[in-house]
Write a protein that holds these residues in place. Structure first.
Motif, PDB file in Angstrom:
ATOM      1  N   GLN A 511      67.068  41.328 -76.249  1.00  0.00           N
ATOM      2  CA  GLN A 511      65.734  41.823 -76.609  1.00  0.00           C
ATOM      3  C   GLN A 511      65.740  43.238 -77.152  1.00  0.00           C
ATOM      4  OE1 GLN A 511      66.710  40.505 -73.740  1.00  0.00           O
ATOM      5  NE2 GLN A 511      65.076  39.534 -72.610  1.00  0.00           N
ATOM      6  N   GLY A 512      66.879  43.925 -77.156  1.00  0.00           N
ATOM      7  CA  GLY A 512      66.919  45.258 -77.756  1.00  0.00           C
ATOM      8  C   GLY A 512      66.614  46.395 -76.803  1.00  0.00           C
ATOM      9  N   HIS A 513      66.857  46.197 -75.505  1.00  0.00           N
ATOM     10  CA  HIS A 513      66.530  47.252 -74.531  1.00  0.00           C
ATOM     11  C   HIS A 513      67.271  48.554 -74.788  1.00  0.00           C
ATOM     12  CE1 HIS A 513      65.176  44.273 -71.145  1.00  0.00           C
ATOM     13  NE2 HIS A 513      64.463  44.170 -72.231  1.00  0.00           N
ATOM     14  N   THR A 515      67.730  50.019 -77.335  1.00  0.00           N
ATOM     15  CA  THR A 515      66.976  50.790 -78.322  1.00  0.00           C
ATOM     16  C   THR A 515      65.609  51.197 -77.773  1.00  0.00           C
ATOM     17  OG1 THR A 515      68.054  49.419 -79.972  1.00  0.00           O
ATOM     18  CG2 THR A 515      66.176  50.751 -80.720  1.00  0.00           C
ATOM     19  N   THR A 516      64.863  50.219 -77.271  1.00  0.00           N
ATOM     20  CA  THR A 516      63.470  50.515 -76.928  1.00  0.00           C
ATOM     21  C   THR A 516      63.348  51.404 -75.686  1.00  0.00           C
ATOM     22  OG1 THR A 516      63.402  48.327 -75.893  1.00  0.00           O
ATOM     23  CG2 THR A 516      62.390  48.546 -78.056  1.00  0.00           C
ATOM     24  N   PHE A 517      64.247  51.247 -74.726  1.00  0.00           N
ATOM     25  CA  PHE A 517      64.155  52.137 -73.561  1.00  0.00           C
ATOM     26  C   PHE A 517      64.525  53.564 -73.954  1.00  0.00           C
ATOM     27  CE2 PHE A 517      62.808  49.830 -69.846  1.00  0.00           C
ATOM     28  CZ  PHE A 517      62.894  48.512 -70.274  1.00  0.00           C
ATOM     29  N   ARG A 552      58.885  40.868 -68.079  1.00  0.00           N
ATOM     30  CA  ARG A 552      58.513  41.922 -67.139  1.00  0.00           C
ATOM     31  C   ARG A 552      59.229  43.243 -67.406  1.00  0.00           C
ATOM     32  NH1 ARG A 552      61.664  42.815 -62.661  1.00  0.00           N
ATOM     33  NH2 ARG A 552      59.928  43.470 -61.349  1.00  0.00           N
ATOM     34  N   SER A 553      60.183  43.270 -68.354  1.00  0.00           N
ATOM     35  CA  SER A 553      60.953  44.501 -68.520  1.00  0.00           C
ATOM     36  C   SER A 553      60.075  45.670 -68.958  1.00  0.00           C
ATOM     37  CB  SER A 553      62.068  44.295 -69.541  1.00  0.00           C
ATOM     38  OG  SER A 553      62.884  43.244 -69.130  1.00  0.00           O
ATOM     39  N   THR A 554      59.271  45.467 -69.984  1.00  0.00           N
ATOM     40  CA  THR A 554      58.447  46.574 -70.474  1.00  0.00           C
ATOM     41  C   THR A 554      57.334  46.920 -69.480  1.00  0.00           C
ATOM     42  OG1 THR A 554      58.975  45.920 -72.712  1.00  0.00           O
ATOM     43  CG2 THR A 554      57.096  47.394 -72.431  1.00  0.00           C
ATOM     44  N   GLY A 670      49.404  45.600 -76.344  1.00  0.00           N
ATOM     45  CA  GLY A 670      49.101  46.992 -76.012  1.00  0.00           C
ATOM     46  C   GLY A 670      49.879  47.914 -76.923  1.00  0.00           C
ATOM     47  N   THR A 671      50.264  49.056 -76.371  1.00  0.00           N
ATOM     48  CA  THR A 671      51.041  50.029 -77.145  1.00  0.00           C
ATOM     49  C   THR A 671      52.343  49.395 -77.618  1.00  0.00           C
ATOM     50  OG1 THR A 671      50.111  51.778 -75.797  1.00  0.00           O
ATOM     51  CG2 THR A 671      52.128  52.298 -77.011  1.00  0.00           C
ATOM     52  N   ARG A 672      52.632  49.562 -78.884  1.00  0.00           N
ATOM     53  CA  ARG A 672      53.826  48.934 -79.466  1.00  0.00           C
ATOM     54  C   ARG A 672      54.944  49.967 -79.526  1.00  0.00           C
ATOM     55  NH1 ARG A 672      52.340  44.372 -82.616  1.00  0.00           N
ATOM     56  NH2 ARG A 672      53.474  44.939 -84.504  1.00  0.00           N
ATOM     57  N   ILE A 673      56.059  49.637 -78.913  1.00  0.00           N
ATOM     58  CA  ILE A 673      57.161  50.601 -78.869  1.00  0.00           C
ATOM     59  C   ILE A 673      57.965  50.510 -80.163  1.00  0.00           C
ATOM     60  CG2 ILE A 673      59.250  51.309 -77.623  1.00  0.00           C
ATOM     61  CD1 ILE A 673      57.820  49.789 -75.159  1.00  0.00           C
ATOM     62  N   ILE A 677      61.193  45.171 -83.449  1.00  0.00           N
ATOM     63  CA  ILE A 677      61.689  44.336 -82.344  1.00  0.00           C
ATOM     64  C   ILE A 677      60.596  43.375 -81.890  1.00  0.00           C
ATOM     65  CG2 ILE A 677      62.348  44.439 -79.892  1.00  0.00           C
ATOM     66  CD1 ILE A 677      64.210  46.714 -80.597  1.00  0.00           C
ATOM     67  N   ILE A 678      59.380  43.870 -81.852  1.00  0.00           N
ATOM     68  CA  ILE A 678      58.261  42.991 -81.471  1.00  0.00           C
ATOM     69  C   ILE A 678      58.188  41.802 -82.420  1.00  0.00           C
ATOM     70  CG2 ILE A 678      55.732  42.839 -81.407  1.00  0.00           C
ATOM     71  CD1 ILE A 678      55.748  45.740 -80.360  1.00  0.00           C
ATOM     72  N   GLU A 679      58.272  42.073 -83.708  1.00  0.00           N
ATOM     73  CA  GLU A 679      58.194  40.969 -84.682  1.00  0.00           C
ATOM     74  C   GLU A 679      59.342  39.983 -84.478  1.00  0.00           C
ATOM     75  OE1 GLU A 679      57.988  43.075 -88.387  1.00  0.00           O
ATOM     76  OE2 GLU A 679      56.014  43.886 -87.869  1.00  0.00           O
ATOM     77  N   GLY A 740      50.741  52.383 -71.738  1.00  0.00           N
ATOM     78  CA  GLY A 740      49.786  51.392 -72.270  1.00  0.00           C
ATOM     79  C   GLY A 740      50.419  50.124 -72.804  1.00  0.00           C
ATOM     80  N   ALA A 741      51.709  49.930 -72.521  1.00  0.00           N
ATOM     81  CA  ALA A 741      52.400  48.761 -73.094  1.00  0.00           C
ATOM     82  C   ALA A 741      52.225  47.527 -72.218  1.00  0.00           C
ATOM     83  CB  ALA A 741      53.880  49.068 -73.276  1.00  0.00           C
ATOM     84  N   LYS A 742      52.123  46.383 -72.851  1.00  0.00           N
ATOM     85  CA  LYS A 742      52.180  45.090 -72.161  1.00  0.00           C
ATOM     86  C   LYS A 742      53.448  44.391 -72.656  1.00  0.00           C
ATOM     87  CE  LYS A 742      47.127  44.770 -72.518  1.00  0.00           C
ATOM     88  NZ  LYS A 742      45.968  43.876 -72.690  1.00  0.00           N
ATOM     89  N   GLY A 743      53.806  43.268 -72.062  1.00  0.00           N
ATOM     90  CA  GLY A 743      55.005  42.554 -72.517  1.00  0.00           C
ATOM     91  C   GLY A 743      54.738  41.801 -73.809  1.00  0.00           C
ATOM     92  N   ILE A 744      55.815  41.446 -74.513  1.00  0.00           N
ATOM     93  CA  ILE A 744      55.667  40.648 -75.745  1.00  0.00           C
ATOM     94  C   ILE A 744      56.704  39.539 -75.824  1.00  0.00           C
ATOM     95  CG2 ILE A 744      57.175  42.146 -77.127  1.00  0.00           C
ATOM     96  CD1 ILE A 744      54.066  40.288 -78.402  1.00  0.00           C
ATOM     97  N   GLY A 745      57.785  39.653 -75.024  1.00  0.00           N
ATOM     98  CA  GLY A 745      58.948  38.777 -75.211  1.00  0.00           C
ATOM     99  C   GLY A 745      58.599  37.305 -75.284  1.00  0.00           C
ATOM    100  N   GLU A 746      57.573  36.885 -74.571  1.00  0.00           N
ATOM    101  CA  GLU A 746      57.365  35.456 -74.442  1.00  0.00           C
ATOM    102  C   GLU A 746      56.031  34.978 -74.986  1.00  0.00           C
ATOM    103  OE1 GLU A 746      58.111  35.817 -70.364  1.00  0.00           O
ATOM    104  OE2 GLU A 746      60.206  35.246 -70.549  1.00  0.00           O
TER     105      GLU A 746
END
Ligand code: CDP
Length: 789
Positions: A511-513, A515-517, A552-554, A670-673, A677-679, A740-746
């Protein structure tokens, strides 16, 4: 606050900076330098292979391993009897059931583990399986869960003391009396039975482990395909009676998890025992058929849904009964208090008066599992149920499904919204999201095109799905797995030169953690993400936490990363005050530096502060040297991502072949990190959804033979089956998440199957047919108006 952003390039959304950063981890992945469990080679390493049951239900009369033991390259043959002597024949499951590691009394599903061979190489281990002679006495199997509780049904779990039926649990949510009252006053009630069939996460990399038990220092090291290294370590500790510090679980690069790598499989335990018995490291990697037949399946929910509404289309209530097929051992990974996961989200995105559901779990002679395949614990089943039945209601009322949804969606001013099963949705502007999807799709034009095509006898369908997810399990007081509270640790250390290392308890599976973390920490401290190393997947190197699944990671560890960075920032303020000889209160933060209020030239960068923290600078009383912090983040609530999906299909009237022509997905996480990666996450999830809707199915014949045990039979989508995705988004930050982020992975896996199915049924004018809508099932539905599950 709700901001609806415009699609396309103008939305280089930079809510937390750095935006579309290319993935750090791809440097090694695109060069073939990823290191997966099967790449691990240790001196003297041996190889394990599992003998599996050909029967779905049979008593074991005898097992003769002598010929296998005589094989020149075999070092050990382990059976249930060997394990019994070590008290390891049965182990606890994640759902507080027990599961046989190697069968001792009976086999309870086709593919169940019966014996484990350890040999000098993989091929010899496989060859030796052929030399083991098992005598079985076949028993009648229970395959259809609807027959599992018949009085004459064979008892599958006669190992459980006093067990006289195949019942596992009953669970309910919502208010029955209020729901019944709402149904009694409704103008219209629509009822529909539907099956969310058994499917499989089918990650590219199958499951496996390398176990290395060092007899000298008593330490067990495991390289393992795990989505939850810390939880696994504790479970190994409890089962093996070893202290945690004598167990190291390393999750190296993982080739996709999707829920398949949450559980501990018998092969892992056998590899550990193999290493103990032989004194050598033992590798066990399952092959594709083993993965599909015996590791965790998903879904298998038989759902009876009812929806009540006024004649004008105001939805009043939803009532659901579910029969959940859990296979032979209840080994699904759900938080302990929620045997049906988060199915309570079945009320969907709508403003209802009352809702109630009952879920009954039963044993059958099938592989255990019931994992959250790319979803947050049964959210996918719930979303499918509500989005299908809303379409059934639209058909009954003769209303456009978009109009019906628009009429009933929760309104922005209703948030935070307590739904009828008692969960609090954090934020959202649902009508804006649906409107945006309809605009991108050109919904009204599509309906006109459809009418023209229908007049020419062409079958075009438009399907909508609007979903709300609940992701980010904890908080710990409500949620645990085997008693382990669902909170995540995080540690951050800034080195003297201002480079940093963040240690996470979650484990990326692509999922690219990395980078995003780094982006989250970078945003909070102003340290460039390339200067931040993300460490994860090694229990000796990282703090305790529950792992990555259910998006649940984000929501959890992402929040932990922001909190720990803020702690470092707070400490940096004290040090900067000492450096600038001003009171810390007189300092102001600007990304990357503190400056003196009213005198911005007088400042210290975070890198300068980091060096000073390790230098001979006299620190204020009570401030320790170095620049580091740690935290355990216990989420106050779940986060609630949502989205509006529209699918356009063409169906061949002669063959029933479905072509997904367009797919529009508007997501709100929510907030997009990192939007790129989200796409990517959304693209993958949409492909998953198309696969489940049209192709994927683990079926069984009446003897319990698994019919989906290879990629010849279990079809997964390729680029040929999916269109170019059309994405949009809205942004409603979560009010309780630090950034302000919510999850997106699934989200996309959860939301898309209903859109595809709704589109196909819209095209062929049939009220309901169960997935997978492959050509033969679509053709049958066209001809007979329905398809038997
Ligand atoms: O738990 P898992 O990593 O599977 O799911 P997630 O928390 O939804 O995150 C998936 C990926 O999308 C991670 O790399 C996140 O950092 C990223 N993401 C993001 O960029 N912005 C969000 N609001 C949510 C996730």
């Amino acid at each position: 606050m709700t901001t609806v952003q415009e699609p396309a390039a103008a939305t280089e959304e930079r809510p937390i900076g750095y935006g579309r950063l290319k993935r750090k981890e791809d440097v090694r992945f695109v060069r073939g330098k990823g290191r997966y469990t099967d790449d691990v080679q240790l001196p003297g390493m041996l190889h394990g292979a599992i003998l599996r049951s050909p029967f779905a239900h049979a008593r074991i009369v005898s097992i003769d391993t002598s010929a296998a033991e005589a094989h020149p390259k075999v070092r050990a043959v382990i059976t249930g009897k060997t394990l019994e002597s070590m008290n390891l024949a049965w182990v606890p499951t994640l759902s507080l059931d027990t599961q046989a590691v190697l069968a001792t009394d009976k086999v309870r599903f086709q593919g169940q583990e019966v014996a484990f061979v350890v040999a000098e190489d993989h091929y010899s281990a496989r060859d030796a399986l052929e030399l083991i002679d098992v005598e079985y006495e076949p028993l009648p199997p229970v395959i259809d869960p609807r027959r599992a509780l018949d009085p004459d049904a064979p008892i599958i779990r006669d190992d459980l003391e006093g067990k006289t039926d195949n019942h596992i649990f009953d669970w309910e949510s919502g208010n029955k009396a209020e729901t019944d009252a709402v149904f009694a006053k409704a103008d219209v009630v629509v009822t529909q039975d539907m099956l969310y069939p058994r499917v499989h996460p089918a990650p590219m990399e199958t499951c496996g482990v390398v176990a290395d038990f060092d007899k000298v220092d008593g330490k067990l090291t495991l390289w393992s395909t795990t989505q939850a290294p810390h939880a696994h370590r504790t479970i190994y500790a409890m089962v093996a009676g070893l202290p945690e510090h004598k167990i190291r679980v390393i999750a190296p690069d993982i080739g996709g998890g999707f829920g398949n790598k949450v559980g501990i499989y018998p092969g892992y335990v056998c590899a550990v025992v193999g290493s103990i018995v032989t004194g050598k490291p033992v590798k066990w990697m399952e092959d594709r058929s083993e993965n599909l037949m015996s590791t965790s399946f998903a879904r298998d929910y038989h759902m009876h849904g009812e929806i009540a509404a006024t004649r004008e289309g105001k939805i009043l209530g939803v009532r659901v009964k579910v029969l959940a097929d859990h296979g032979a051992f209840n080994n699904q990974a759900q938080p302990t208090k929620y045997p049906a996961g988060f199915f309570h989200i079945f009320t969907g995105s709508y403003d209802l008066e009352a809702a109630h559901c009952e879920v009954r779990g039963v044993y059958t002679n099938k592989a255990p599992g019931g994992v959250a395949y790319a979803c947050s614990f049964r959210v996918t089943e719930a979303v499918y149920l509500i989005e299908r039945i809303v379409d059934c209601l639209a058909a009954e009322l003769g209303m456009d499904p978009a109009e019906l949804r628009m009429k009933n969606l929760l309104r922005p001013e209703q948030f935070p919204y307590e739904c009828k099963t008692g969960w609090v949705y954090d934020s959202g502007d649902y009508p804006a999201c649906l409107r945006k999807a309809m605009d991108i799709a050109g919904y009204e034009e599509l309906r006109k095109e459809q009418a023209e095509k229908r007049a020419r006898g062409e079958l075009m369908g438009i399907g909508i799905s609007f979903f709300t997810e609940t992701v980010g399990a904890g908080p710990r007081k409500h949620m645990d797995i085997l008693g382990l509270g669902m909170a995540d640790g995080c540690e951050l250390r800034v080195h003297p030169t201002g480079k940093a290392v963040v240690r996470l308890s979650v484990q990326t599976q692509g999922q690219g953690h990395e980078t995003t973390f780094a982006q989250i920490i970078g945003e909070e401290l102003g340290i460039p993400p390339e200067d931040i190393d993300v460490v994860h997947g090694d229990t000796d190197q990282t703090p305790f936490g529950l792992g990555t699944y259910g998006s649940r990671s984000t929501p959890v560890s992402g929040a932990a990363a922001a909190v720990v960075a803020r702690k470092v920032r707070d400490k940096a303020r004290l040090i900067a005050g000492a450096m600038l000889e001003v009171s810390p209160e007189d300092l102001e933060w600007e990304k990357g530096r503190y400056f003196v209020k009213g005198d911005p030239e007088k400042s210290k960068t975070i890198q300068e502060i980091a060096f000073a923290a390790h230098s001979d600078l006299e620190l204020p009383d009570g401030v320790e040297g170095h620049l580091e912090a740690q935290t355990v983040y216990n989420p106050p609530e779940m986060t609630y991502p949502f989205g509006a999906y529209i699918c356009v299909v063409d169906v061949d009237p002669g063959t029933g072949q479905v072509k997904v022509r367009r797919f529009i997905a508007v997501d709100d996480c929510g907030t997009r990190i990192n939007p790129m990666i989200i796409e990517g996450q959304v693209h993958g999830g949409l492909a998953d959804g198309v696969g489940m809707a049209l192709m994927e199915f683990i079926g069984f014949d009446s003897d319990g033979n698994c019919l989906g045990g290879s990629f010849m039979d279990y079809l997964i989508p390729t680029a040929l089956e999916v269109p170019a995705w059309e994405l949009g988004h809205t942004v409603t930050p979560s009010p309780h998440h630090p950034i302000g982020a919510k999850g997106i992975g699934e989200s996309a896996t959860v939301g898309s199957p209903a859109a595809v199915v709704n589109a196909v049924l819209d095209a062929i004018g049939v009220r309901h047919a169960d997935m997978p809508l492959n050509p033969s099932r679509v053709w049958t539905a066209m001809k007979y108006g329905s398809v038997e599950p």
